[in-house]
Design an enzyme around this catalytic site. Structure first.
Site, PDB file in Angstrom:
ATOM      1  N   ASP A 439       0.831  -1.209   0.000  1.00 39.63           N
ATOM      2  CA  ASP A 439       0.000   0.000   0.000  1.00 39.63           C
ATOM      3  C   ASP A 439       0.866   1.261   0.000  1.00 39.63           C
ATOM      4  O   ASP A 439       2.083   1.210   0.270  1.00 39.63           O
ATOM      5  CB  ASP A 439      -0.891  -0.038   1.257  1.00 39.63           C
ATOM      6  CG  ASP A 439      -2.240   0.617   1.044  1.00 39.63           C
ATOM      7  OD1 ASP A 439      -2.358   1.444   0.134  1.00 39.63           O
ATOM      8  OD2 ASP A 439      -3.167   0.317   1.823  1.00 39.63           O
ATOM      9  N   ASP A 496     -10.611   1.923  -3.808  1.00 43.48           N
ATOM     10  CA  ASP A 496     -11.127   1.585  -2.480  1.00 43.48           C
ATOM     11  C   ASP A 496     -12.645   1.494  -2.509  1.00 43.48           C
ATOM     12  O   ASP A 496     -13.258   1.168  -1.493  1.00 43.48           O
ATOM     13  CB  ASP A 496     -10.699   2.639  -1.451  1.00 43.48           C
ATOM     14  CG  ASP A 496      -9.368   2.273  -0.808  1.00 43.48           C
ATOM     15  OD1 ASP A 496      -8.857   1.186  -1.099  1.00 43.48           O
ATOM     16  OD2 ASP A 496      -8.856   3.078  -0.015  1.00 43.48           O
TER      17      ASP A 496
HETATM   18  C1  DGJ Z   1      -5.949   1.723   1.846  1.00 44.24           C
HETATM   19  C2  DGJ Z   1      -6.281   0.529   1.005  1.00 44.24           C
HETATM   20  O1  DGJ Z   1      -6.681   0.913  -0.249  1.00 44.24           O
HETATM   21  C3  DGJ Z   1      -7.312  -0.318   1.737  1.00 44.24           C
HETATM   22  O2  DGJ Z   1      -7.730  -1.373   0.933  1.00 44.24           O
HETATM   23  C4  DGJ Z   1      -6.684  -0.798   3.001  1.00 44.24           C
HETATM   24  O3  DGJ Z   1      -5.630  -1.668   2.734  1.00 44.24           O
HETATM   25  C5  DGJ Z   1      -6.214   0.387   3.846  1.00 44.24           C
HETATM   26  N1  DGJ Z   1      -5.379   1.267   3.101  1.00 44.24           N
HETATM   27  C6  DGJ Z   1      -5.476  -0.073   5.055  1.00 44.24           C
HETATM   28  O4  DGJ Z   1      -4.988   0.960   5.788  1.00 44.24           O
END
Ligand code: DGJ
Length: 692
Positions: A439, A496
């Site tokens: 991430d 997301d």
């Molecule tokens: C952002 C990501 O896009 C989510 O799927 C998740 O992993 C969160 N971060 C976790 O902090």
């Protein structure tokens, strides 16, 4: 004059250099006959002059520079150690050519500069271009574009993808005019806001027809794009690392790879080689061959509340729904109980996992699933042991504004590289981990080429030591998606947003550049956490089944009916995935704006699936036929509704497709189309077809 002709099955590119001056692309478009006299062609494209112009139009060369009255933006802006602007006059030194690759080397002896333009075939239908600048002395480069291409006059429309968090890949259209279209993404990542790509299109071009040119800049550190009409009407496109992101003086500068494609057959014509390149060239071969596992990611089920017993329970439930890989998301390390702390402290949180990860992983493996783990290596929380020990490892100044309460590490520092390599290495070496979700949740304080290069290096190092560990690129969803990061990662977390309606649109447009096999898509919670919308399980499941399928909801919320609907779509997906994920995604020109449709056509053309997403209620009362594409006009196809059990009682016409298969020619299906039953908005028709 020297000319070089490059061909593939879709396009011809003619490059010319006159008097050893900087070469230019004299022609780029539909394939020319072999017997075309390219010298004549170069002469033929000279445009007239009139009052108010200099005595010869400066060419839109591979690297237009200042100094010869080029009226557009230069492709190179550099200065010497004293800050004096460099205005090179490059002379051709060397050309290395075969029909699928051209390398031109230029120099300016007085300034001690060597410029190299490389053009080569990436895959049939797609070319890659890059530039490199070497200097004898240290210089500062503010802007260096990849080799510049002209825009065909018959494609005056510029199509771009903008977006935002939870709303990536929004298509916008503008026309070339007196003002340039300039995109400067200074966020230090490829960005939700500015996907590094562009298409130009002829009037009336759509998915299936018309002239379309595509550009993609494969770089994750922020890019600049210039799409400009010169005062004389010619147009140019430049892509490069965002300006001023080469920090400091140096002797060598390189652009990333710029990918370009032309098709006379609409947007699908450029998307097919783009998708294929990712699938067949960037993705390691073994991944294409083995089944892609159905994911279960626990993020939206538990967020930071990790508890081994609960996670084991979620894993059991996910397995019973068909999941094959369990991804443990944020919250397993340091003292990470929310998003304010612990980034950088990549040791297991023993409060949550007193016996290590083994009891969880063993349980997951006993269910036949593999295990994946979340990391966000480039970041550090102020409230972390790492930051307290090494505040000097942070990128940018001490008083900068935080993003998601976090700072970015200066990845170019050797101790940072070592620290992160050791931490990730330790977790991978000591636990059965087959997958990393990598991430990157904030923009950088400033764009910096060496930061991006260092991230690539770390990823490459880890992949070379752990080649069996796949890596997913996530950046608050789709904030870091491009062919640069895809050289090191094997899946992207597109957004997301698990809202099926949003996702339908995002993944539809992302297919311009991204094949299904690397595009993650998950069945989210019933009430979407980022939109508050509620969608049926069928809709959520079919939208996820369009790409690399997964789930992310708390399975405890599922009713028996929802669980069985999900299971049946997962089963269907598993039966199809071997060909479906290798298929081309062809978007369909739906006559109904409410319907977003795509046809996944098997590589051998023998079968296809059409996903027709009803994204809204239609203008007209009755559904319009949906014309298919890419079929053999003479062949017969048997078509069938995969999910006729989703017919609703407001659909009351007597339609053959509701009860039976139909056999129709490719010609009919492409010219008239498939007539589907009426459906509620926020649903998906799934139609399968096979060649007889
Ligand atoms: C952002 C990501 O896009 C989510 O799927 C998740 O992993 C969160 N971060 C976790 O902090």
């Amino acid at each position: 004059m020297q000319t070089w002709r490059l061909d593939d099955s879709a396009q011809t590119i003619v490059v010319a250099a006159i008097n050893n001056n900087m070469a230019f692309v004299a022609y780029w478009g539909a394939v020319l006959p072999e017997h075309e006299d390219v010298n004549q062609l170069v002469k033929a494209q000279v445009r007239d002059l009139t009052g108010g112009m200099i005595d010869q139009n400066a060419p839109v060369s591979l690297c237009p520079v200042e100094g010869n009255a080029f009226s557009g933006m230069p492709a190179l802006i550099a200065s010497d150690a004293m800050g004096t602007a460099l205005m090179p006059r490059f002379t051709l030194q060397h050309a290395c050519y075969n029909k699928q690759a051209l390398e031109l080397i230029y120099n300016d002896v007085d300034l001690g500069l060597t410029y190299k333009a490389s053009i080569s075939l990436a895959i049939d239908g797609l070319w890659q271009l890059s530039s490199n600048l070497q200097s004898v002395d240290d210089i500062q480069v503010h802007w260096l574009a990849a080799p510049v291409l002209p825009v065909a006059d018959k494609t005056p429309r510029a199509l771009e993808f903008g977006g935002r968090w939870c709303g990536e890949f929004r298509l916008t259209e503008s026309s070339f005019g007196p003002s340039a279209l300039v995109r400067e993404n200074r966020t230090g990542r490829s960005g939700h806001e500015h996907f590094p790509g562009l298409m130009t299109a002829s009037q009336g071009a759509n998915y299936c027809q018309g002239d379309v040119y595509a550009w993609h800049y494969g770089w994750s550190g922020g890019h600049k794009m210039v799409a400009e009409q010169l005062p004389d009407g010619r147009r140019q496109v430049q892509f490069g690392h965002v300006s001023h992101s080469y920090r400091g003086m140096a002797k060598t500068f390189s652009s990333a790879k710029q990918y370009v494609a032309f098709s006379a057959h609409g947007i699908n014509g450029v998307s097919v080689p783009l998708q294929k390149y990712v699938r067949e060239e960037l993705l390691p071969r073994d991944l294409l061959q083995k089944p892609r596992p159905v994911h279960y990611n626990c993020w939206e089920a538990i967020y930071f509340d990790h508890d081994v017993e609960l996670l084991q329970d979620l894993a059991s439930r996910a397995a019973s729904l068909g999941a094959e890989r369990f991804v443990l998301d944020d919250g397993w390390f340091g003292q990470r109980d929310d998003d304010t702390t612990a980034l950088g402290d990549w040791d297991l949180d023993l409060r949550k996992y007193p016996q290590g990860l083994t009891p969880l992983i063993d349980h997951i493996e006993s269910l036949g699933m593999g295990f994946g783990l979340w990391f966000e290596p480039e970041m550090v929380s102020e409230n972390s042991q790492l930051y307290r020990a090494h505040p000097e490892w942070v990128l940018g100044h001490a008083t900068q504004t935080l993003g998601r309460q976090q700072l970015v590490l200066n990845m170019a520092l050797a101790p940072v590289q070592e620290y992160l390599y050791d931490k990730v290495n330790q977790m991978l070496a000591n636990n059965a981990i087959e997958y990393i979700k990598w991430d990157h949740n904030r923009v950088l304080p400033f764009a910096d080429v060496s930061q991006t290069q260092a991230v690539y290096n770390l990823l490459a190092r880890l992949r070379s030591v752990f080649p069996h560990v796949e890596i997913e690129s996530c950046s608050s969803g789709g904030g870091r998606i491009d062919y640069g990061i895809l050289q090191h990662t094997q899946r992207v977390w597109l957004s997301d947003s698990n809202d099926a309606l949003e996702r339908l649109r995002i993944q539809h447009h992302a297919a311009t550049f991204l094949p299904a096999i690397i595009t993650g898509s998950h069945v989210g919670p019933r009430c979407c956490h980022t939109s508050g919308r509620v969608h049926s399980m069928n809709f959520r499941a079919w939208v996820a089944a369009q790409r690399h399928m997964g789930m992310e909801m708390d399975p405890r919320e599922l009713t028996a009916a929802e669980a069985s609907q999900l299971l049946s779509v997962v089963k269907w997906w598993k039966q199809q995935r071997s060909w479906l994920l290798a298929a081309d995604i062809l978007r369909l020109d739906s006559g109904d704006e409410a319907v977003l449709a795509e046809q996944h056509l098997a590589a051998n053309g023998e079968q296809f699936v059409v996903f027709a997403g009803v994204a809204d209620s239609s203008e007209q009362i009755s559904p319009r036929p949906l014309p298919l594409t890419g079929l053999d006009a003479q062949a017969l196809y048997e078509i069938d509704l995969v999910n006729r059990d989703e017919l609703v009682n407001l659909s009351r016409g007597e339609m053959a497709i509701k009860v039976d298969t139909l056999t129709l020619s490719g010609s009919y299906l492409m010219n008239y189309g498939v007539t589907l039953p009426w459906q509620f908005p926020n649903a998906m028709w799934v139609l399968k077809g096979k060649r007889l």
